[in-house]
Scaffold this motif. Structure first.
Motif, PDB file in Angstrom:
ATOM      1  N   LEU A  93       0.812  -1.214   0.000  1.00  0.00           N
ATOM      2  CA  LEU A  93       0.000   0.000   0.000  1.00  0.00           C
ATOM      3  C   LEU A  93       0.841   1.257   0.000  1.00  0.00           C
ATOM      4  CD1 LEU A  93      -1.570   0.588   3.562  1.00  0.00           C
ATOM      5  CD2 LEU A  93       0.445  -0.804   3.142  1.00  0.00           C
ATOM      6  N   ASP A  94       1.999   1.262   0.654  1.00  0.00           N
ATOM      7  CA  ASP A  94       2.831   2.463   0.688  1.00  0.00           C
ATOM      8  C   ASP A  94       3.365   2.812  -0.694  1.00  0.00           C
ATOM      9  OD1 ASP A  94       2.545   2.933   3.448  1.00  0.00           O
ATOM     10  OD2 ASP A  94       4.033   1.401   3.896  1.00  0.00           O
ATOM     11  N   THR A  95       3.679   1.794  -1.492  1.00  0.00           N
ATOM     12  CA  THR A  95       4.116   2.036  -2.864  1.00  0.00           C
ATOM     13  C   THR A  95       3.039   2.771  -3.647  1.00  0.00           C
ATOM     14  OG1 THR A  95       5.541   0.086  -2.892  1.00  0.00           O
ATOM     15  CG2 THR A  95       4.793   0.928  -5.023  1.00  0.00           C
ATOM     16  N   THR A  96       1.815   2.317  -3.525  1.00  0.00           N
ATOM     17  CA  THR A  96       0.707   2.958  -4.243  1.00  0.00           C
ATOM     18  C   THR A  96       0.491   4.383  -3.758  1.00  0.00           C
ATOM     19  OG1 THR A  96      -0.369   0.817  -4.545  1.00  0.00           O
ATOM     20  CG2 THR A  96      -1.743   2.776  -4.793  1.00  0.00           C
ATOM     21  N   ALA A  97       0.448   4.566  -2.451  1.00  0.00           N
ATOM     22  CA  ALA A  97       0.160   5.890  -1.897  1.00  0.00           C
ATOM     23  C   ALA A  97       1.258   6.894  -2.203  1.00  0.00           C
ATOM     24  CB  ALA A  97      -0.045   5.788  -0.389  1.00  0.00           C
ATOM     25  N   VAL A  98       2.502   6.463  -2.105  1.00  0.00           N
ATOM     26  CA  VAL A  98       3.624   7.391  -2.228  1.00  0.00           C
ATOM     27  C   VAL A  98       4.061   7.596  -3.678  1.00  0.00           C
ATOM     28  CG1 VAL A  98       6.033   7.783  -1.596  1.00  0.00           C
ATOM     29  CG2 VAL A  98       4.441   6.880   0.083  1.00  0.00           C
ATOM     30  N   LEU A  99       4.199   6.511  -4.431  1.00  0.00           N
ATOM     31  CA  LEU A  99       4.777   6.615  -5.764  1.00  0.00           C
ATOM     32  C   LEU A  99       3.748   6.729  -6.878  1.00  0.00           C
ATOM     33  CD1 LEU A  99       7.731   4.079  -5.419  1.00  0.00           C
ATOM     34  CD2 LEU A  99       7.740   6.550  -5.124  1.00  0.00           C
ATOM     35  N   LEU A 100       2.604   6.063  -6.731  1.00  0.00           N
ATOM     36  CA  LEU A 100       1.622   6.115  -7.804  1.00  0.00           C
ATOM     37  C   LEU A 100       0.825   7.415  -7.788  1.00  0.00           C
ATOM     38  CD1 LEU A 100       0.658   4.399 -10.148  1.00  0.00           C
ATOM     39  CD2 LEU A 100      -1.100   3.434  -8.669  1.00  0.00           C
ATOM     40  N   THR A 101       0.688   8.028  -6.619  1.00  0.00           N
ATOM     41  CA  THR A 101      -0.104   9.264  -6.524  1.00  0.00           C
ATOM     42  C   THR A 101       0.417  10.363  -7.448  1.00  0.00           C
ATOM     43  OG1 THR A 101      -0.808   8.765  -4.272  1.00  0.00           O
ATOM     44  CG2 THR A 101      -0.923  11.063  -4.966  1.00  0.00           C
ATOM     45  N   PRO A 102       1.712  10.735  -7.376  1.00  0.00           N
ATOM     46  CA  PRO A 102       2.171  11.779  -8.315  1.00  0.00           C
ATOM     47  C   PRO A 102       2.066  11.363  -9.769  1.00  0.00           C
ATOM     48  CG  PRO A 102       4.013  10.824  -7.085  1.00  0.00           C
ATOM     49  CD  PRO A 102       2.774  10.331  -6.441  1.00  0.00           C
ATOM     50  N   VAL A 103       2.174  10.067 -10.029  1.00  0.00           N
ATOM     51  CA  VAL A 103       2.054   9.591 -11.407  1.00  0.00           C
ATOM     52  C   VAL A 103       0.655   9.846 -11.953  1.00  0.00           C
ATOM     53  CG1 VAL A 103       2.034   7.530 -12.861  1.00  0.00           C
ATOM     54  CG2 VAL A 103       3.864   7.862 -11.206  1.00  0.00           C
ATOM     55  N   VAL A 104      -0.377   9.514 -11.166  1.00  0.00           N
ATOM     56  CA  VAL A 104      -1.744   9.691 -11.673  1.00  0.00           C
ATOM     57  C   VAL A 104      -2.126  11.170 -11.718  1.00  0.00           C
ATOM     58  CG1 VAL A 104      -2.454   7.407 -10.911  1.00  0.00           C
ATOM     59  CG2 VAL A 104      -2.882   9.366  -9.425  1.00  0.00           C
ATOM     60  N   ILE A 105      -1.535  11.985 -10.841  1.00  0.00           N
ATOM     61  CA  ILE A 105      -1.781  13.424 -10.905  1.00  0.00           C
ATOM     62  C   ILE A 105      -1.197  13.982 -12.200  1.00  0.00           C
ATOM     63  CG2 ILE A 105      -1.180  15.659  -9.874  1.00  0.00           C
ATOM     64  CD1 ILE A 105      -1.321  14.290  -7.133  1.00  0.00           C
ATOM     65  N   ILE A 106       0.042  13.603 -12.501  1.00  0.00           N
ATOM     66  CA  ILE A 106       0.672  14.027 -13.757  1.00  0.00           C
ATOM     67  C   ILE A 106      -0.119  13.507 -14.946  1.00  0.00           C
ATOM     68  CG2 ILE A 106       2.734  13.749 -15.190  1.00  0.00           C
ATOM     69  CD1 ILE A 106       4.341  13.617 -12.549  1.00  0.00           C
ATOM     70  N   PRO A 117     -10.195  12.896  -8.637  1.00  0.00           N
ATOM     71  CA  PRO A 117     -10.724  11.521  -8.636  1.00  0.00           C
ATOM     72  C   PRO A 117      -9.635  10.467  -8.743  1.00  0.00           C
ATOM     73  CG  PRO A 117     -11.949  12.897 -10.172  1.00  0.00           C
ATOM     74  CD  PRO A 117     -10.769  13.693  -9.732  1.00  0.00           C
ATOM     75  N   PHE A 118      -8.592  10.759  -9.504  1.00  0.00           N
ATOM     76  CA  PHE A 118      -7.512   9.802  -9.700  1.00  0.00           C
ATOM     77  C   PHE A 118      -6.637   9.705  -8.446  1.00  0.00           C
ATOM     78  CE2 PHE A 118      -8.893  11.335 -13.787  1.00  0.00           C
ATOM     79  CZ  PHE A 118      -8.916  10.200 -14.579  1.00  0.00           C
ATOM     80  N   ALA A 119      -6.360  10.846  -7.817  1.00  0.00           N
ATOM     81  CA  ALA A 119      -5.547  10.846  -6.606  1.00  0.00           C
ATOM     82  C   ALA A 119      -6.271  10.161  -5.451  1.00  0.00           C
ATOM     83  CB  ALA A 119      -5.174  12.279  -6.223  1.00  0.00           C
ATOM     84  N   LEU A 120      -7.571  10.426  -5.315  1.00  0.00           N
ATOM     85  CA  LEU A 120      -8.338   9.809  -4.243  1.00  0.00           C
ATOM     86  C   LEU A 120      -8.460   8.298  -4.471  1.00  0.00           C
ATOM     87  CD1 LEU A 120      -9.690  10.717  -1.655  1.00  0.00           C
ATOM     88  CD2 LEU A 120     -11.840  10.949  -2.902  1.00  0.00           C
TER      89      LEU A 120
END
Length: 384
Positions: A93-106, A117-120
């Motif tokens: 879960l930490d990988t998703t929260a920390v690393l995937l979040t900026p990716v989906v925002i970008i 919606p993507f960040a949440l």
């Protein structure tokens, strides 16, 4: 730094408990044997995912995902759901929260969509999709040990029905809340060039080999450590500046270590009796709902890790232990501190200029968390 400070304070409290004899030395030794490999896995998997992010692997995946959406926001969002779920299940879960979040925002901004919606989606699924495999969540690794280390396949057999609910229900809630944002179309933009294709390929191959290794039955810290060393060697040769101490999640390890110590001391001081009275007994659906509810409530009041640690000794059976996991993994959607992953996610949100008030986060969580926990617990009771 706050995480490190809290962790340091917890370690001091635990040391005092040892010095006063509240936490016996033999119990402390058993605790070290149990949590040492888990913390080593956390360190190794964090290093792997940080290096893969530096190589541009997640950015590359995001851009390919944008193309797969064919200009439809809802389809792109479904791919993000799938990506967040896979990331959580296999990389934690930490990988998703920390690393995937900026990716989906970008990704969302790259195609002109509302990033919220993507960040949440990333933070909700980082928590609620973390029930299927031992590697998905630190609480699962603890539960696997308590269950007698049954292995990934046996663990998934216990959790699969509830894990499916943990992905489906929050996703449905998010779609209904953000349906207008997801009903639009977008234009696919040109992909950004890759700085170092060798590092990109090395990261992709390393993770592709690592994922099946994590569910092979080996102690998870072994393949994760090997992957960290292999990928680290590539970066030493091609981009040495990236290999630094800050890759190691020392604040998280300090915090988790302090929590383990304090909760073990609390149980030695009689916390178990209080929790046993609150959580009840029995394996019938109502009893499981009660236990999962206590676990979810405790997770939102304190944090899901100490909530699990406090309730684990009073579970009493594999089915009840999974009910504790349901509350601890699927329930932390309400308060900001319910999950460390949520706090880390919010830091990334602020860094990327996405605004979401905690009051709105809490209100949305109050809608999703009770329904998700209740339905997942019923799925456990029916599927057992």
């Amino acid at each position: 730094m706050r995480t490190a400070i809290v962790g340091g304070v917890l370690l001091i409290v635990g040391a005092i408990a040892v010095a006063l004899g509240i936490l016996p030395l033999d119990v402390l030794g058993d605790l070290g044997e149990r949590v040492g490999p888990i913390l080593l896995f956390v360190i190794a998997i964090t290093v792997v995912t940080e290096l893969a992010s530096e190589a541009g692997l997640f950015q590359w995946v995001a851009e390919r995902t944008a193309a797969w959406g064919h200009g439809r926001a809802w389809l792109l969002w479904l791919f993000v759901v799938a990506l967040a779920t896979a990331s959580t299940v296999f990389l934690s879960l930490d990988t998703t929260a920390v690393l995937l979040t900026p990716v989906v925002i970008i990704l969302a901004r790259h195609v002109g969509l509302n990033p919220l919606p993507f960040a949440l989606t990333t933070v909700w699924l980082a928590n609620t999709a973390s029930l299927l495999l031992p590697v998905s969540n630190l609480t699962n690794l603890l539960a696997e040990h308590e269950l007698g280390t049954p292995g990934p396949a046996a663990f998934a057999a216990l959790t699969a029905p509830a894990a499916a609910v943990g992905v489906i229900v929050p996703s449905v809630v998010l779609f209904l809340v953000f349906r207008r944002d997801l009903a639009v179309r977008y234009r696919v933009e040109t992909s950004e060039p890759i700085d170092d294709r060798v590092l990109l390929v090395a990261s992709g191959v390393t993770i592709a080999v690592l994922i099946p290794s994590l569910v092979s039955g080996l102690p998870v810290w072994v393949p994760a450590s090997v992957a960290a060393l292999v990928l680290g060697a590539f970066f030493v040769v091609r981009r040495r500046s990236v290999v630094r101490f800050s890759l190691v999640p020392w604040q998280l390890v300090l915090f988790a270590g302090g929590l383990f110590l304090v909760m073990e001391a609390a149980h030695s001081a009689g916390l178990g009796a209080v929790l046993a009275a609150a959580s009840g007994t029995g394996d019938d659906p109502l009893s499981l709902l009660r236990l999962a509810g206590v676990s979810a409530t405790a997770s939102n009041l304190v944090n899901n890790l100490p909530a699990y640690l406090a309730l684990e000794p009073v579970a009493g059976s594999p089915e009840r232990l999974i009910a504790v996991l349901i509350g601890a993994n699927l329930g932390p959607l309400v308060t900001p501190w319910a999950s460390l992953a949520t706090l880390l996610w919010h830091q990334r949100l602020v860094q990327n200029g996405v605004e979401l008030s905690w009051s709105r986060y809490v209100l949305l969580g109050l809608v999703a968390a009770p329904v998700t926990v209740a339905l997942a617990t019923l799925a456990l009771a029916v599927g057992w």
